[in-house]
Design a protein around this motif. Structure first.
Motif, PDB file in Angstrom:
ATOM      1  N   GLY A   1      37.395  38.377  28.696  1.00 22.95           N
ATOM      2  CA  GLY A   1      35.947  38.321  28.885  1.00 22.95           C
ATOM      3  C   GLY A   1      35.566  37.750  30.228  1.00 22.95           C
ATOM      4  O   GLY A   1      34.582  37.026  30.350  1.00 22.95           O
ATOM      5  N   ASP A   2      36.306  38.110  31.254  1.00 22.00           N
ATOM      6  CA  ASP A   2      36.168  37.411  32.541  1.00 22.00           C
ATOM      7  C   ASP A   2      35.939  38.361  33.714  1.00 22.00           C
ATOM      8  O   ASP A   2      36.139  37.985  34.855  1.00 22.00           O
ATOM      9  N   GLN A   3      35.489  39.610  33.456  1.00 24.28           N
ATOM     10  CA  GLN A   3      35.390  40.572  34.545  1.00 24.28           C
ATOM     11  C   GLN A   3      34.381  40.146  35.612  1.00 24.28           C
ATOM     12  O   GLN A   3      34.526  40.486  36.788  1.00 24.28           O
ATOM     13  N   TRP A   4      33.366  39.388  35.234  1.00 26.85           N
ATOM     14  CA  TRP A   4      32.345  38.974  36.189  1.00 26.85           C
ATOM     15  C   TRP A   4      32.903  38.131  37.320  1.00 26.85           C
ATOM     16  O   TRP A   4      32.323  38.063  38.403  1.00 26.85           O
ATOM     17  N   GLU A   5      34.060  37.498  37.091  1.00 30.77           N
ATOM     18  CA  GLU A   5      34.663  36.666  38.134  1.00 30.77           C
ATOM     19  C   GLU A   5      35.097  37.490  39.349  1.00 30.77           C
ATOM     20  O   GLU A   5      35.252  36.945  40.451  1.00 30.77           O
ATOM     21  N   ILE A   6      35.299  38.790  39.175  1.00 31.54           N
ATOM     22  CA  ILE A   6      35.715  39.647  40.287  1.00 31.54           C
ATOM     23  C   ILE A   6      34.731  39.561  41.442  1.00 31.54           C
ATOM     24  O   ILE A   6      35.109  39.633  42.611  1.00 31.54           O
TER      25      ILE A   6
ATOM     26  N   VAL B   1      23.293  39.582  43.524  1.00 32.80           N
ATOM     27  CA  VAL B   1      23.542  38.733  42.360  1.00 32.80           C
ATOM     28  C   VAL B   1      24.018  39.634  41.228  1.00 32.80           C
ATOM     29  O   VAL B   1      23.472  40.720  41.022  1.00 32.80           O
ATOM     30  N   LEU B   2      25.044  39.206  40.506  1.00 35.06           N
ATOM     31  CA  LEU B   2      25.573  39.957  39.377  1.00 35.06           C
ATOM     32  C   LEU B   2      25.051  39.374  38.063  1.00 35.06           C
ATOM     33  O   LEU B   2      25.096  38.159  37.855  1.00 35.06           O
TER      34      LEU B   2
ATOM     35  N   ALA C   1      27.014  34.807  40.168  1.00 33.30           N
ATOM     36  CA  ALA C   1      27.504  35.717  39.135  1.00 33.30           C
ATOM     37  C   ALA C   1      27.190  35.098  37.775  1.00 33.30           C
ATOM     38  O   ALA C   1      27.675  34.015  37.447  1.00 33.30           O
ATOM     39  N   PHE C   2      26.350  35.784  36.996  1.00 32.11           N
ATOM     40  CA  PHE C   2      26.000  35.327  35.654  1.00 32.11           C
ATOM     41  C   PHE C   2      26.735  36.170  34.611  1.00 32.11           C
ATOM     42  O   PHE C   2      26.796  37.399  34.742  1.00 32.11           O
TER      43      PHE C   2
ATOM     44  N   GLY D   1      27.403  46.322  32.366  1.00 31.88           N
ATOM     45  CA  GLY D   1      27.836  46.198  30.984  1.00 31.88           C
ATOM     46  C   GLY D   1      29.220  45.571  30.919  1.00 31.88           C
ATOM     47  O   GLY D   1      30.006  45.644  31.864  1.00 31.88           O
ATOM     48  N   ASP D   2      29.516  44.953  29.795  1.00 29.56           N
ATOM     49  CA  ASP D   2      30.829  44.321  29.598  1.00 29.56           C
ATOM     50  C   ASP D   2      31.289  44.591  28.162  1.00 29.56           C
ATOM     51  O   ASP D   2      30.563  45.185  27.360  1.00 29.56           O
TER      52      ASP D   2
END
Length: 587
Positions: free
Chosen positions: A120-125, A161-162, A133-134, A99-100
């Protein structure tokens, strides 16, 4: 039109997913609500996201299918990161659904968002260690992205895969036809192989070689290719060395198996590797520890040794040693072609006089050298005796799940794995705390097989809350906590190189010896547990635990004895740049 959260669950059902590992958070409870209405998927509820990731890792290693982790944003995602990275380095397929923050709060820095440099960039972690990472931008894209995530996770070199989903998208309506379309895709695909012409070239090189060697890595087990490799080895009478992750790729009782290579390997194996004229490397990246930091004096010398390498990942071919023949292929398919061609070229097989005899003789001598430690009555126990008593007590098909330290290195070096795939260990990331949690996933994937987790006290102390999950799910695992009151392997390195153990042992503080009674901790979680009181007591408690049919923890006080090392590791030169200590080798 139906809610996206319900359609996510329907997609997972159609994909054959039966377990989702995770922990709640305000961003993912719409998915939990949807999971509560299905009987096809169990939500494995944990008390820490790292437990979820490691348990999903263990589950995927047994099923050979992508496991699923459900995570919250911010601290949930970062807590899970270590386990996801561990899966990545060991090539384990996994889909992480996280979740984000809501899309309409991008830029406002809402609660728990990771946003110091970007919104809005937490997926970059996760980008440094996942295959893809999607971040989902529109709810109607969820089915397509989920389908792509599973394909990417399971294809080629497997890995995590995220799928990062702003929480408001879970509660939007989407057309159910989108999931139907995604599920119309096949769930498996034809895998790449090698031509018979290339196979003939490889086989002829091996047959003509004076000192050929097969070097097996974990890719053999990931490809379920142990039977094909064993048949080829037997047909061509080829010695086999293996990496830590390749242990059991050919059963350890096969007369062609030399043992593990590298720093924690076997001297006999390292010498065989050095002297080989042709090596066929299969499903291995020739990692640092397995290759004695790539120093030419200890394990591999290529050239003059000539290397042929087959791997599903083209980036691994020629990465650490130059190759004369390289092939990108699925190992199960490739070994099938190699075996077919070998039987055509040498229809009666190959006999190499003295090879099996020398391996058998050395193996017997090596095992006799361990015997004094394996029968020692000393207490706290000798770690070699813990392994010996365990080997005698458990069926061959038992899954042995280790953590890091003596338990991992000792098993790799001294413990026979005779059923391929039953040794589960953290290789590339060597994550402390892996073993206790991964065992959860292993047992859920193989409920009819015994599962024993060997883990040090330092590792078990990382996430003891795994016991709560075992209790809730009624998972009958046996944890053997090899308790030396220290981070033992690192303590040994510090002692050997600096003469101190500062910060590595749990030393006495104001009269408190700092020994943790993990049996008492387990009982606090409602888990049956016993603290071993003498060397002879361990086998008795182990027998009780194996027959208990419920979660059971055994706390075993253990001496802190370094695992023997036969190769080399570059860190020794860093500790001792003059080379005096750094190049000391212990048989």
């Amino acid at each position: 039109m139906v809610l996206a959260s319900d359609e996510i669950v329907r997609y997972l059902e159609g994909r054959g997913v039966t377990k989702v590992f995770g922990l709640c958070g305000h961003t993912n409870i719409a998915v939990l609500d949807a999971l509560s209405r299905t009987t096809a998927i169990d939500f494995v509820n944990v008390r820490h996201e790292q437990i979820a990731a490691h348990a999903a890792d263990g589950y995927a290693r047994v099923t050979r299918k992508a496991s699923v982790v459900l995570s919250h944003l911010g601290p949930g995602l970062t807590n899970a990161a270590t386990g996801v990275a561990n899966a990545a380095l060991d090539s384990i397929p996994m889909v992480v659904i996280a979740g984000d923050v809501p899309t309409y709060y991008f830029g406002k820095h809402p609660h728990q968002e990771v946003n110091y440099h970007a919104d809005g960039d937490q997926w970059e972690i996760y980008r440094p260690f996942v295959k893809r990472a999607f971040r989902v931008e529109r709810a109607e894209m969820l089915p397509e992205i989920l389908d792509r995530a599973f394909v990417i996770a399971e294809s080629g070199r497997p890995g995590p895969v995220l799928v990062d989903v702003p929480m408001d998208l879970f509660s939007l309506e989407i057309d159910s036809a989108l999931v139907d379309r995604a599920l119309a895709n096949r769930l498996d695909y034809a895998r790449p192989t090698i031509t018979e012409e290339l196979a003939e070239q490889i086989v002829r090189n091996l047959v003509a070689a004076e000192r050929p060697l097969v070097y097996a890595g974990g890719g053999i087990l990931l490809a379920d290719a142990s039977a094909e490799l064993t048949a080829l080895v037997d047909w061509l009478d080829l010695p086999v060395a293996h990496s830590l992750m390749g242990k059991g790729a050919v059963p350890d009782d096969n007369p062609h198996v030399l043992g593990m290579s590298g720093f924690w390997g076997v001297k006999f194996t390292n010498n065989f590797c050095l002297e080989a004229d042709w090596i066929l490397g299969l499903g291995t990246r020739f990692a640092e520890a397995d290759s004695s930091s790539w120093y030419e004096d200890f394990t591999f010398r290529m050239p003059p040794t000539r290397l042929m390498q087959i791997d599903i990942d083209p980036e691994q071919i020629g990465r650490n040693y130059p190759v004369e023949i390289g092939a990108v292929a699925d190992l199960k398919q490739a070994l099938g072609v190699l075996l077919k061609v070998a039987k055509r070229i040498v229809p009666d097989g190959v006999q190499r006089p003295g090879i099996v005899e020398s391996i058998t003789e050395e193996r017997a001598t090596r095992k006799e050298g361990f015997r004094a430690d394996q029968v020692s009555d000393e207490f706290p126990m000798n770690p070699a005796r813990i392994l010996a008593d365990l080997r005698q007590a458990i069926p061959a098909e038992t899954y042995v799940v280790t953590d890091v330290g003596w338990n991992k290195n000792g098993v790799g070096q001294q413990y026979d794995i005779v059923v391929p795939g039953t040794f589960v260990t953290p290789g590339g990331f060597a994550t402390m705390g892996f073993g206790s949690s991964a065992a959860i996933g292993v047992k859920l994937a193989a409920p009819d097989r015994p599962v024993v987790a060997l883990i040090g006290d330092g590792g078990f102390g990382q996430n003891p809350a795994v016991l709560a999950t075992a209790r809730r799910e009624r998972i009958p695992i046996v944890w053997v906590v090899m308790n030396n009151n220290a981070f033992g392997t690192i303590a040994g390195l510090e002692k050997a190189n600096y003469g101190t153990t500062y910060g590595t042992t749990f030393e006495v503080v104001d009269g408190d010896d700092m020994w943790i009674d993990y049996a008492a901790v387990a009982r606090g979680y409602g888990i049956k547990a016993v603290r071993v009181e003498g060397a002879e007591h361990f086998a008795e408690v182990l027998a009780e635990a194996l027959s208990a049919e419920e979660p059971f923890l055994i706390d075993v006080p253990m001496r802190n004895i370094p695992t023997p090392t036969a190769g080399h590791w570059n860190i020794l030169d860093i500790y001792s740049p003059e080379g005096v200590k750094g190049h000391a080798v212990t048989d």
